[in-house]
Design a protein around this motif. Structure first.
Motif, PDB file in Angstrom:
ATOM      1  N   ALA A   1      14.841  -3.192   8.500  1.00 19.24           N
ATOM      2  CA  ALA A   1      16.255  -2.551   8.629  1.00 19.24           C
ATOM      3  C   ALA A   1      17.139  -3.163   7.543  1.00 19.24           C
ATOM      4  O   ALA A   1      17.337  -4.344   7.299  1.00 19.24           O
ATOM      5  N   VAL A   2      17.654  -2.368   6.955  1.00 25.77           N
ATOM      6  CA  VAL A   2      18.893  -2.511   5.964  1.00 25.77           C
ATOM      7  C   VAL A   2      19.941  -2.600   6.598  1.00 25.77           C
ATOM      8  O   VAL A   2      20.760  -1.434   7.014  1.00 25.77           O
ATOM      9  N   ALA A   3      20.552  -3.566   6.787  1.00 25.49           N
ATOM     10  CA  ALA A   3      22.068  -3.928   7.544  1.00 25.49           C
ATOM     11  C   ALA A   3      22.391  -5.202   7.267  1.00 25.49           C
ATOM     12  O   ALA A   3      21.663  -6.331   7.123  1.00 25.49           O
ATOM     13  N   ASP A   4      23.769  -5.614   7.381  1.00 24.52           N
ATOM     14  CA  ASP A   4      24.383  -6.669   7.300  1.00 24.52           C
ATOM     15  C   ASP A   4      24.466  -7.757   8.575  1.00 24.52           C
ATOM     16  O   ASP A   4      24.507  -8.733   8.247  1.00 24.52           O
TER      17      ASP A   4
ATOM     18  N   LEU B   1      21.193  -2.421  15.350  1.00 23.43           N
ATOM     19  CA  LEU B   1      21.014  -1.732  16.555  1.00 23.43           C
ATOM     20  C   LEU B   1      21.619  -0.507  16.753  1.00 23.43           C
ATOM     21  O   LEU B   1      21.047   0.601  17.376  1.00 23.43           O
ATOM     22  N   THR B   2      22.797  -0.479  16.138  1.00 23.92           N
ATOM     23  CA  THR B   2      23.475   1.028  16.226  1.00 23.92           C
ATOM     24  C   THR B   2      22.916   1.937  15.319  1.00 23.92           C
ATOM     25  O   THR B   2      22.875   2.929  15.925  1.00 23.92           O
ATOM     26  N   ASP B   3      22.631   1.472  14.137  1.00 25.96           N
ATOM     27  CA  ASP B   3      21.882   2.476  13.134  1.00 25.96           C
ATOM     28  C   ASP B   3      20.430   3.011  13.782  1.00 25.96           C
ATOM     29  O   ASP B   3      20.024   4.112  13.634  1.00 25.96           O
ATOM     30  N   LEU B   4      19.962   2.031  14.290  1.00 24.02           N
ATOM     31  CA  LEU B   4      18.431   2.436  14.588  1.00 24.02           C
ATOM     32  C   LEU B   4      18.380   3.406  15.943  1.00 24.02           C
ATOM     33  O   LEU B   4      17.890   4.099  16.132  1.00 24.02           O
ATOM     34  N   GLY B   5      19.487   3.350  16.674  1.00 22.33           N
ATOM     35  CA  GLY B   5      19.733   3.911  17.669  1.00 22.33           C
ATOM     36  C   GLY B   5      20.034   5.422  17.535  1.00 22.33           C
ATOM     37  O   GLY B   5      19.558   6.420  18.080  1.00 22.33           O
ATOM     38  N   SER B   6      20.706   5.641  16.387  1.00 23.90           N
ATOM     39  CA  SER B   6      21.229   6.996  15.905  1.00 23.90           C
ATOM     40  C   SER B   6      20.070   7.776  14.929  1.00 23.90           C
ATOM     41  O   SER B   6      20.315   8.911  14.701  1.00 23.90           O
ATOM     42  N   LEU B   7      19.163   6.973  14.566  1.00 28.58           N
ATOM     43  CA  LEU B   7      18.093   7.602  13.923  1.00 28.58           C
ATOM     44  C   LEU B   7      17.208   8.518  14.518  1.00 28.58           C
ATOM     45  O   LEU B   7      16.794   7.951  15.809  1.00 28.58           O
ATOM     46  N   LYS B   8      16.823   9.428  14.187  1.00 28.41           N
ATOM     47  CA  LYS B   8      15.758  10.518  14.630  1.00 28.41           C
ATOM     48  C   LYS B   8      14.597  10.480  13.826  1.00 28.41           C
ATOM     49  O   LYS B   8      14.509  10.288  12.721  1.00 28.41           O
TER      50      LYS B   8
ATOM     51  N   LEU C   1       0.867  -1.199  -0.105  1.00 31.19           N
ATOM     52  CA  LEU C   1      -0.045   0.104   0.130  1.00 31.19           C
ATOM     53  C   LEU C   1       0.838   1.195   0.011  1.00 31.19           C
ATOM     54  O   LEU C   1       0.493   2.363  -0.836  1.00 31.19           O
ATOM     55  N   LYS C   2       1.956   1.295   0.542  1.00 30.43           N
ATOM     56  CA  LYS C   2       2.922   2.514   0.855  1.00 30.43           C
ATOM     57  C   LYS C   2       4.311   1.944   1.212  1.00 30.43           C
ATOM     58  O   LYS C   2       4.305   1.119   2.149  1.00 30.43           O
ATOM     59  N   ALA C   3       5.162   2.801   0.828  1.00 28.16           N
ATOM     60  CA  ALA C   3       6.439   2.567   1.078  1.00 28.16           C
ATOM     61  C   ALA C   3       7.414   3.628   1.236  1.00 28.16           C
ATOM     62  O   ALA C   3       7.103   4.635   0.534  1.00 28.16           O
ATOM     63  N   SER C   4       8.284   3.577   1.938  1.00 30.35           N
ATOM     64  CA  SER C   4       9.007   4.653   2.338  1.00 30.35           C
ATOM     65  C   SER C   4       9.949   5.096   1.192  1.00 30.35           C
ATOM     66  O   SER C   4      10.330   6.173   0.893  1.00 30.35           O
ATOM     67  N   GLU C   5      10.438   3.818   0.498  1.00 26.88           N
ATOM     68  CA  GLU C   5      11.241   3.874  -0.753  1.00 26.88           C
ATOM     69  C   GLU C   5      10.465   3.040  -1.848  1.00 26.88           C
ATOM     70  O   GLU C   5      10.569   1.791  -1.893  1.00 26.88           O
ATOM     71  N   PRO C   6       9.637   3.684  -2.456  1.00 27.52           N
ATOM     72  CA  PRO C   6       8.997   3.260  -3.674  1.00 27.52           C
ATOM     73  C   PRO C   6       9.716   2.444  -4.527  1.00 27.52           C
ATOM     74  O   PRO C   6      11.115   3.040  -4.903  1.00 27.52           O
TER      75      PRO C   6
ATOM     76  N   ASP D   1      23.721   2.033  -1.420  1.00 29.14           N
ATOM     77  CA  ASP D   1      24.167   2.618  -0.209  1.00 29.14           C
ATOM     78  C   ASP D   1      23.447   3.928   0.228  1.00 29.14           C
ATOM     79  O   ASP D   1      23.118   4.385   1.603  1.00 29.14           O
ATOM     80  N   ARG D   2      22.958   4.480  -0.888  1.00 26.80           N
ATOM     81  CA  ARG D   2      22.068   5.932  -0.412  1.00 26.80           C
ATOM     82  C   ARG D   2      20.533   5.259   0.198  1.00 26.80           C
ATOM     83  O   ARG D   2      19.916   6.212   0.643  1.00 26.80           O
ATOM     84  N   ASP D   3      20.209   3.877   0.135  1.00 26.00           N
ATOM     85  CA  ASP D   3      18.970   3.723   0.695  1.00 26.00           C
ATOM     86  C   ASP D   3      18.972   3.742   2.168  1.00 26.00           C
ATOM     87  O   ASP D   3      20.012   3.392   2.832  1.00 26.00           O
ATOM     88  N   ALA D   4      18.073   4.184   2.855  1.00 23.25           N
ATOM     89  CA  ALA D   4      17.857   4.586   4.130  1.00 23.25           C
ATOM     90  C   ALA D   4      17.807   3.080   4.865  1.00 23.25           C
ATOM     91  O   ALA D   4      17.297   2.060   4.344  1.00 23.25           O
ATOM     92  N   ILE D   5      18.575   3.302   6.138  1.00 22.85           N
ATOM     93  CA  ILE D   5      18.438   1.796   7.110  1.00 22.85           C
ATOM     94  C   ILE D   5      17.118   1.561   7.165  1.00 22.85           C
ATOM     95  O   ILE D   5      16.805   0.251   7.197  1.00 22.85           O
ATOM     96  N   LYS D   6      16.208   2.266   7.891  1.00 21.06           N
ATOM     97  CA  LYS D   6      14.969   2.000   8.163  1.00 21.06           C
ATOM     98  C   LYS D   6      13.844   2.230   7.172  1.00 21.06           C
ATOM     99  O   LYS D   6      13.948   3.449   6.507  1.00 21.06           O
TER     100      LYS D   6
END
Length: 960
Positions: free
Chosen positions: A662-665, A671-678, A608-613, A633-638
């Motif tokens: 969550a886009v991460a390896d 966890l690190t990337d999500l904590g830094s996200l605002k 229905l909706k996506a942050s990154e169509p 790489d430019r794709d957002a983590i969340k």
């Protein structure tokens, strides 16, 4: 001593057996004898004793005499049980000269349906004297007759028989004559006068003699005749017949007037002595009525109709005499031949008109007698009925037949029998008589009600109203009256712990089943009932039939998402997608179920909706979330995904779930990337909101310009109307227009209506500008109330034909508030009018999950999806501004036709909304939770299907 005794015992036993057999044979035949001429009521015999009954039982057991239509000679005395005479009996009239006179009658014992024959012999008594027929007889005798000459004398007739019949003759004393009696071969005595001495006519011309005939009865009866002997000249030859006896046979149906035969006698004398004449001797009434003799020719003709049944033989005495009186005698023996001219006669003596269908075979229905008056083969009668009937004919006693049942009867097959009994004789051609016997078969309750089918199936949709008719069963009972009246009931049973009677009921008279409650397919899918049909017989019979009621599923349950489940601790579930994932990588899978069944439970999934169509794709039928391209790489983590799950019911129901990917390896990186996200606002969302605000502002400006132009026109019209007042113009029309919004985007527009009232005689007018009404949707043409027609002056119409009134603009829900009146005209100016805008409707507010995005119920392939790029967004804004410009120019009704959004005027008539995705379902207003809907849908009463599963029964809240 034992040896000589045994043969005697055996003889006695055989004699007893023989006597018993003879008595049994004779038991069916009772014989009596009674003398004739008894008074009425004279005793003939004790019939009750001979039948082995008491006198009082005669009437009780239905003992009666059965006659065949002839005069009844005897009767039964019920008090004494005797057979008595019913009147005076004359043997001679009954049996003529038969040596034995026997009368046969039948006695019916009705309760046993048995016939006894009674034979009554009528004994002759001396009740008749000999009769000569004529009191005087003249005999002419030639005086030259020699002694010893014999002259026949008249014969006397006595109808009695035996000793009571004629026994002899006596002649009065005379010198010249004596009496000699001759006996014929038939035993009849013929008196003859014998000349004893020569006659002398001159001495005595006439001799008077007395001939006496007497019988042998006690007392003796006699009859006399005077004999006159006249002496004539000599006639020495008497007539002589050609035959001493004439024999002839004739059919009984010979026509009257036919010649039977001719008798002839010759006399050798000459003159009058040789003239022969013929006559009957001893003429009886029957002979004289049936035959006629020509005295000159000797022809015997038929005078009356012959009937073999009356008499089959006639003995006729013929006499020939010449002129002087010499006579000769002869006999004519006539045999009547039988012709089959009598049809058999059928006399019903006992009859039963009704019989129960359960009667056992062999039940006697009727007893009847057959008789044919003909003789020989013509008198033999055979009775028959149709072989197809369940009855049989049996010959009982004499010519009596009984009709009885051959097998069990069934009223349901044949309720009434019309039995034709045919009695046919053996004559040529055979004659027959038909007798009709009507028999009703009385009904017995021997058939239970029967259903046309062995089982029934009925279907009822769930959520049915209480009291709805489900099905109707009908049973038929072939019995009649009360035995066929059918009532219906349901067998007691339970369903889910409750009696079946709380679910359904049946009308006992009509068999119609009714639902007592509303069924839910998810709780009760089928009901197994046993319907009983009972008749009203005694005892009642019943039949059961099974009825299966299946509840049909309705789409009343929205899909339920099982995975990912909403966390209970307030956290957000996160799915992991490595950056090295190739296109088609399985990120997660949305699992949903639908409690409905069939097509209503078929689920389809869509993004229905996506942050990154374009980054993720959802399997239509599997719900699998996979990468649509390689992660950059430019794709957002969340990444936030809104997945809609929709069933295929009518209308379809849906539910949504929000996934966080969550886009991460590795998990520590996540966890690190999500904590830094605002938290930040989605740039796409903010850009889209900006576009909508700009579009709304543009449309508002266009609309404001349109209002200013409209007010200017109104002032101009008012000024012209003041100028026309001097010429006596009555009314001035004020044009009004309705700003019809773009179809489906009516939330940005207002509806205006003008009510104008002008008077011609007062030289003034009153104009009311209603207050504007802000609505979330524009009012359609059909929703307008009745408009008052405007009375317009003819002069004004001729002078200013460019002005027109549109009464469709006068709608009930629009109102203006006038502020001041200027002058006597009382017409408010536009500058004096205060426009008050209503606050926004609360229905405009969207939930967070709906802002911005498409409705979950819309199919992207059919109604379009929210533009995913800037180019599509700008195209939408351009079309909205174009439609608003058309409205401002006044070139159309801001529609250009239904469903065109005003594009047909700008881009051509071929360009309609069919060429543009329907973005109306996707437009929202910031700060409002209302969705712009299709006006046609509102008019038809159809609410757009929501994509958040918010149907009243599903109770599902949208996923954040």
């Amino acid at each position: 001593m034992a040896s000589p005794f045994c043969p005697n015992c055996c003889r006695l036993i055989w004699i007893c057996v023989l006597l018993g057999a003879l008595w049994k044979i004779r038991a069916e035949q009772i014989r009596y004898s009674v003398p004739e001429e008894l008074e009425k009521g004279s005793l003939v015999g004790n019939i009750a004793k001979d039948l082995g009954l008491e006198p009082r039982e005669l009437a009780k057991r239905g003992v009666r005499i059965v006659s065949r239509g002839r005069t009844q000679l005897f009767a039964l005395n019920p008090r004494s049980g005797s057979l008595v005479t019913a009147g005076r009996i004359d043997r001679e009239e009954l049996c003529d000269r038969s040596p034995k006179c026997v009368v046969n009658l039948e006695i019916l014992l009705e309760d046993k349906v048995k016939i006894f024959g009674v034979e009554v012999e009528i004994i002759d008594i001396n009740d008749n004297a000999p009769d000569f027929g004529a009191e005087q007889r003249e005999i002419k005798v030639a005086e030259s007759e020699n002694p010893g000459t014999r002259f026949p004398l008249p014969e006397a007739f006595d109808p009695d028989i035996g000793i009571n019949s004629l026994q002899g003759y006596q002649l009065s004393s005379n010198v010249h004559f004596s009496l000699d009696v001759q006996s014929g071969a038939d035993g009849i005595k013929y008196p003859e006068l014998v000349l004893e001495h020569a006659l002398d006519r001159e001495e005595e011309a006439v001799h008077h003699l007395i001939l006496t005939a007497f019988d042998g009865g006690d007392p003796v009866y006699s009859g006399t005749a005077r004999i006159l002997v006249t002496l004539v000249d000599t006639n020495d030859n008497a007539p002589v017949f050609t035959q001493p006896e004439y024999h002839i046979s004739v059919w009984e149906n010979v026509t009257v007037g036919s010649r039977l035969l001719t008798v002839r006698a010759t006399d050798p004398d000459e003159g009058a002595n040789g003239e022969v004449t013929y006559s009957f001797r001893k003429v009886r009434d029957k002979i004289s009525q049936l035959f006629q003799l020509n005295s000159l020719t000797g022809d015997i003709t038929i005078l009356g109709g012959l009937d073999y049944e009356d008499s089959g033989f006639y003995d006729i005495d013929v006499e020939a005499h010449d002129g002087p009186g010499l006579r000769a005698r002869s006999k004519v023996l006539v045999t009547i031949l039988d012709v089959n001219d009598n049809a058999p006669e059928v006399t019903v003596t006992s009859l039963t008109s009704s019989i129960q269908e359960t009667s056992s075979p062999g039940t006697v229905i009727a007893l009847f007698n057959v008789h044919d008056s003909d003789s020989g083969e013509n008198g033999l009668v055979t009775c028959s009925i149709l072989d197809s009937l369940p009855f049989t004919l049996e010959k009982t006693y004499g010519n009596y037949y009984q009709l009885s049942t051959h097998r069990a009867l069934d009223r349901e097959e044949v309720a009434e029998y019309n039995i034709t009994v045919t009695a046919t004789d053996h004559g040529t051609p055979p004659l027959s008589t038909e007798t009709y016997i009507s028999l009703n078969v009385a009904d017995v309750n021997d058939n239970p009600p029967a259903f046309p089918h062995a089982s029934y199936m009925a279907y009822i949709p769930e959520n049915n109203p209480r009291g709805a008719s489900i099905f109707s069963v009908t049973a038929h009972d072939p019995d009649s009256n009360q035995n066929s009246r059918v009532t219906y009931s349901l067998a007691e049973d339970t369903l889910q712990g409750s009696p079946l009677s709380t679910y359904v009921s049946i009308n006992k008279d009509t068999g119609v089943l009714y639902a007592l409650q509303s069924f839910d397919y998810e709780q009760v899918r089928d009901l197994q009932l046993l319907v009983t049909a009972s008749d009203s017989g005694d005892p009642p019979l019943s039949t059961n039939v099974s009825l299966s009621i299946f509840v049909l599923d309705q789409n009343d349950n929205a899909p339920e998402i099982l995975y990912p489940a909403l966390p209970t601790d307030g956290s957000t579930g996160v799915e992991l997608a490595p950056r090295s994932a190739e296109p088609g990588y399985l990120v997660t899978k949305v699992v949903a179920v639908d409690r409905d069944s069939g097509q209503n439970a078929w689920l389809s999934y869509r993004l229905l909706k996506a942050s990154e169509p374009g980054l993720f794709a959802v399997g239509l039928h599997t719900g699998e979330v996979r990468t649509a391209r390689a992660l950059l790489d430019r794709d957002a983590i969340k990444q936030s995904l809104v997945v809609a799950v929709q069933d295929h019911g009518q209308p379809p129901l849906s539910a949504t779930v929000t996934l966080t990917v969550a886009v991460a390896d590795s998990i520590p990186d996540v966890l690190t990337d999500l904590g830094s996200l605002k938290p930040s606002v989605d740039p796409d969302d903010s850009g889209l909101t900006l576009y909508l605000v700009v579009a709304v502002a543009a449309v508002s400006c266009v609309f404001l310009a349109f209002v200013i132009v409209l007010l200017a026109l109104r002032l101009r019209h008012w000024h012209l109307s003041r100028l026309l007042q001097a010429s006596g113009s009555g009314l001035a029309g004020v044009p009004a227009s309705q700003f019809v919004g773009v179809d489906g985007v009516r939330a940005f527009l207002q509806t205006y209506s003008h009510e104008v009232s002008l008077t011609a005689d007062s030289r003034g007018s009153h104009v009311i500008f209603p207050q504007p009404n802000y609505a979330d949707t524009l009012i359609s043409q059909e929703s307008c109330g009745k408009s008052e027609p405007l009375l317009i002056s003819q002069d004004l119409l001729e002078t200013k034909g460019e002005f027109s009134l549109n009464q469709d603009l006068l709608c009930e829900d629009a109102s203006w508030v006038p502020s001041t009146n200027h002058g006597d005209a009382g017409v408010p100016f536009a500058s004096d009018t205060i426009l008050k805008q209503a606050p926004p409707n609360t229905d405009w507010r969207f939930s967070q999950a709906q802002r911005p995005g498409t409705s979950g119920s819309q199919n992207g392939d059919e109604t379009g999806t929210w533009p995913n790029n800037q180019f599509d967004t700008e195209m939408l804004q351009a079309m909205i501004l174009a439609s608003a410009s058309e409205a401002a120019d006044g070139s159309s009704t801001l529609g250009g036709g239904a469903g065109t959004m005003g594009l047909s005027a700008r881009y051509g008539p071929q360009f309609t909304l069919q060429h543009v995705p329907d973005y109306r379902q996707n437009v929202y207003i910031p700060g409002s939770n209302a969705t712009l809907t299709n006006a046609a849908g509102k008019r038809d009463g159809k609410a757009p299907a929501g994509g958040n599963g918010n149907k009243k029964k599903s109770g599902k809240k949208e996923k954040k």
